[in-house]
Design a protein around this motif. Structure first.
Motif, PDB file in Angstrom:
ATOM      1  N   HIS A 121       0.807  -1.218   0.000  1.00 28.22           N
ATOM      2  CA  HIS A 121       0.000   0.000   0.000  1.00 28.22           C
ATOM      3  C   HIS A 121       0.843   1.273   0.000  1.00 28.22           C
ATOM      4  CE1 HIS A 121      -3.496   2.502   0.579  1.00 28.22           C
ATOM      5  NE2 HIS A 121      -2.925   3.084   1.610  1.00 28.22           N
ATOM      6  N   TYR A 122       1.964   1.257   0.679  1.00 29.36           N
ATOM      7  CA  TYR A 122       2.807   2.462   0.718  1.00 29.36           C
ATOM      8  C   TYR A 122       3.293   2.808  -0.676  1.00 29.36           C
ATOM      9  CZ  TYR A 122       5.793   5.800   3.223  1.00 29.36           C
ATOM     10  OH  TYR A 122       6.374   6.954   3.725  1.00 29.36           O
ATOM     11  N   THR A 233       4.383  -1.119   6.495  1.00 26.12           N
ATOM     12  CA  THR A 233       3.827  -0.159   5.548  1.00 26.12           C
ATOM     13  C   THR A 233       3.258  -0.824   4.290  1.00 26.12           C
ATOM     14  OG1 THR A 233       5.995   0.207   4.528  1.00 26.12           O
ATOM     15  CG2 THR A 233       5.337   1.693   6.317  1.00 26.12           C
ATOM     16  N   TYR A 235       0.867  -2.818   4.310  1.00 31.58           N
ATOM     17  CA  TYR A 235      -0.547  -3.093   4.530  1.00 31.58           C
ATOM     18  C   TYR A 235      -1.363  -1.806   4.620  1.00 31.58           C
ATOM     19  CZ  TYR A 235       1.733  -7.451   5.581  1.00 31.58           C
ATOM     20  OH  TYR A 235       2.521  -8.574   5.489  1.00 31.58           O
ATOM     21  N   LYS A 236      -2.571  -1.856   4.056  1.00 27.83           N
ATOM     22  CA  LYS A 236      -3.405  -0.668   3.958  1.00 27.83           C
ATOM     23  C   LYS A 236      -3.749  -0.098   5.320  1.00 27.83           C
ATOM     24  CE  LYS A 236      -7.390   1.039   1.345  1.00 27.83           C
ATOM     25  NZ  LYS A 236      -8.470   0.677   0.389  1.00 27.83           N
ATOM     26  N   TRP A 237      -3.966  -0.985   6.300  1.00 28.49           N
ATOM     27  CA  TRP A 237      -4.343  -0.501   7.626  1.00 28.49           C
ATOM     28  C   TRP A 237      -3.227   0.299   8.291  1.00 28.49           C
ATOM     29  CZ3 TRP A 237      -0.795  -2.551  10.904  1.00 28.49           C
ATOM     30  CH2 TRP A 237      -0.282  -3.816  10.604  1.00 28.49           C
ATOM     31  N   ALA A 238      -1.978   0.152   7.788  1.00 31.72           N
ATOM     32  CA  ALA A 238      -0.848   0.853   8.399  1.00 31.72           C
ATOM     33  C   ALA A 238      -0.953   2.364   8.234  1.00 31.72           C
ATOM     34  CB  ALA A 238       0.466   0.362   7.803  1.00 31.72           C
ATOM     35  N   LYS A 239      -1.794   2.823   7.277  1.00 35.56           N
ATOM     36  CA  LYS A 239      -1.919   4.273   7.077  1.00 35.56           C
ATOM     37  C   LYS A 239      -2.549   4.957   8.280  1.00 35.56           C
ATOM     38  CE  LYS A 239      -6.381   4.134   4.624  1.00 35.56           C
ATOM     39  NZ  LYS A 239      -7.079   4.454   3.357  1.00 35.56           N
ATOM     40  N   TYR A 240      -3.208   4.188   9.153  1.00 28.08           N
ATOM     41  CA  TYR A 240      -3.834   4.764  10.342  1.00 28.08           C
ATOM     42  C   TYR A 240      -2.875   4.825  11.529  1.00 28.08           C
ATOM     43  CZ  TYR A 240      -8.042   3.806   7.633  1.00 28.08           C
ATOM     44  OH  TYR A 240      -8.981   3.759   6.641  1.00 28.08           O
ATOM     45  N   LEU A 241      -1.678   4.255  11.384  1.00 25.46           N
ATOM     46  CA  LEU A 241      -0.717   4.235  12.496  1.00 25.46           C
ATOM     47  C   LEU A 241       0.013   5.573  12.605  1.00 25.46           C
ATOM     48  CD1 LEU A 241       0.896   0.701  11.964  1.00 25.46           C
ATOM     49  CD2 LEU A 241      -0.955   1.331  13.538  1.00 25.46           C
ATOM     50  N   ASN A 246       4.177   7.559   7.561  1.00 26.87           N
ATOM     51  CA  ASN A 246       2.919   8.150   7.101  1.00 26.87           C
ATOM     52  C   ASN A 246       2.993   9.675   7.059  1.00 26.87           C
ATOM     53  OD1 ASN A 246       1.646   5.678   6.747  1.00 26.87           O
ATOM     54  ND2 ASN A 246       0.792   5.649   8.821  1.00 26.87           N
TER      55      ASN A 246
END
Length: 506
Positions: A121-122, A233, A235-241, A246
């Protein structure tokens, strides 16, 4: 003292636990992936050789790109001419033989590029929808919006501009040392293709715009490093970390978008005075529906910043190696200089020479690209239909990557002097005919998806080579002087290697 010992014990225990946990995850992932995505022979008795999955990235991106050269030989020796690696949880079949490449790429116009190059995703946020990584109608629309300045015809109009950039760049390197100076291959060449291409795309940049563009580079470098290392990074959910990666991505995208808008506004004023500026046409084409603003920004990023990563040996790497090979071979330098003197009779002859693909200068680029390809492995792409390679049946949708080192260097076509830098081979026998090396040589890709900027890239490299060799005799030296002992098997440019440039006396 007790606290220090306790800390060391905790750190050691954590490291051991982490290593064991990663080993367990790797083993479990390997077993699952092989069971989930089996590739068998026609009779179903044998399975395609496959590397074990290594948590969390598989063999991409670090192993496939940053360590690609050594892994090309290592994996080929262990797994044979056809095998599978993992980029994240995506299988990629490695092609090393021309016959297999022809079977796979005969309908390359129908292939689908891997989503964000299977880098997660990154990468999707950074370059996932750029021209080089999309397919089908999206690709056709975006290509329509961006291809005009890169055609062979358009490139012919850039010769003087590119030569001026080359002269200015060399002058900036030797301005305090008029008789002899040392060229640091990567460090001194890094910014040249970046700024030369920026001026072609946006028109000659004003000093403030140029300064702002250079200030963006460190942030882009950091973002790219996060992407290459992968991990969470992906994984898509990592954008919320709440992680630096990010924040840096957000900062870069904002600054890059704003800079392009500013550069476009300045370019519009130039266009109103009759100066054709590609970025104006690109923005207009996007406004007409030929792609999205984000896709254009990512494509401009791909065009410019791809030149700034010497560890991946993109444009800078190709240019640096060309200089190294010339400096390491006095005979080749002498022949090139003789050709240059004959070609630089007048402006028309000069331009024709620089754009030609059948002279010694061009053969030097081809040979440097053969021995030191821009990347160890190509971008992954999928075939829409089933393929049979040897005894193996590859299902429709299988993803393939080309091992450039196996193809360009180890293939029997290039023997017996396959590791030697010998530009003359491109004018000898069957090798001089494009069809004879179509599937034996990887530089800009195959079929209609070849690199959009190949003509411009070649022109920029030729211009700098010509301007340096015309004015300076070049040879390899150590950082502190003394000749460098050249070895044909040198793959990574040593930090202490320099190219000594001595003023020619005419």
């Amino acid at each position: 003292m007790f606290n220090l010992v306790l800390c060391l014990i905790v750190v050691s225990a954590t490291a051991v636990w982490g290593t064991r946990r990663f080993n367990v995850l790797s083993h479990v992932s390997t077993a699952y992936l092989r069971l989930r995505y089996p590739i068998k022979t026609v009779d179903g008795r044998e399975t395609l050789p496959t590397l074990p999955f290594e948590w969390p990235n598989g063999q991409g991106n670090v192993e496939k790109y940053l360590h690609g050269r050594e892994n090309s030989s290592k994996w080929g020796a262990e797994y044979g001419p056809l095998y599978r690696i993992w980029s994240g949880f995506h299988g990629e079949i490695v092609l090393t033989r021309p016959a297999d490449i022809e079977t796979v790429f005969r309908d390359s116009h129908t292939h689908l590029k891997a989503n964000a190059n299977d880098s997660g995703h990154y990468m999707h946020q950074l370059l996932g929808i750029c021209l080089g990584l999309i397919s089908g109608s999206e690709w056709r629309l975006l290509r329509k919006a961006t291809e005009a300045p890169f055609t062979r015809t358009a490139t012919a109009t850039y010769v003087q501009t590119v030569l001026d950039h080359a002269k200015q760049h060399i002058a900036s390197l030797c301005e305090t040392k008029p008789k002899k100076w040392q060229l640091q291959p990567y460090a001194d060449l890094r910014i040249y293709p970046f700024l030369a291409l920026a001026d072609l795309l946006y028109g000659k940049l004003s000093p403030p715009l140029k300064t702002q563009l250079l200030e963006i580079i460190p942030g882009r470098d950091s973002v790219f490093a996060h992407m290459m290392m992968g991990g969470v990074t992906r994984y898509k959910w990592a954008k919320y970390l709440p992680i630096n990666a990010n924040r840096e991505m957000d900062d870069f995208k904002k600054s890059w978008g704003q800079w392009n808008d500013n550069a476009h506004a300045e370019a519009v004023k130039k266009a109103e005075k009759g100066e054709p500026v590609p970025i104006v046409q690109m923005y207009a084409s996007i406004a007409e529906g030929n792609g999205s603003r984000e896709a254009l920004l990512q494509t401009l990023d791909e065009m410019l910043f791809a030149n700034l990563h010497p560890r991946l040996d993109v444009s800078i790497g190709a240019l640096a190696w060309s200089f190294v090979f010339i400096a390491a071979n006095p005979r080749i330098q002498t022949r090139l200089l003789s050709e240059l003197k004959s070609a630089y009779v007048d402006e028309a002859t000069r331009d024709s020479y620089l754009l030609s693909q059948s002279n010694y200068l061009h053969f030097i680029l081809l040979e440097a690209g053969r021995l030191r390809p821009v990347a160890a492995f190509s971008v992954a792409q999928a075939c829409p239909t089933q393929r049979q390679l040897g005894p193996y049946i590859l299902p429709a949708g299988s993803k393939f990557v080309v091992d450039a080192h196996a193809l360009n260097v180890r293939d029997p076509l290039w023997g017996p002097d396959n590791t030697m830098f010998r530009p003359e081979r491109w004018a000898e026998g069957g090798v001089k005919r494009a069809k004879d090396v179509r599937y034996c040589y990887w530089r800009f890709g195959f079929g209609p998806r070849v690199c959009l900027g190949k003509y411009v890239v070649d022109l920029m490299m030729k211009a700098l080579i010509v301007e340096l060799v015309k004015g300076w005799e070049v040879k390899l030296e150590h950082e502190k002087g003394g000749d460098w002992e050249w070895d044909q098997d040198t793959w990574a440019l040593p930090q202490d290697m320099r190219i000594a440039c001595v003023k020619r006396e005419y």
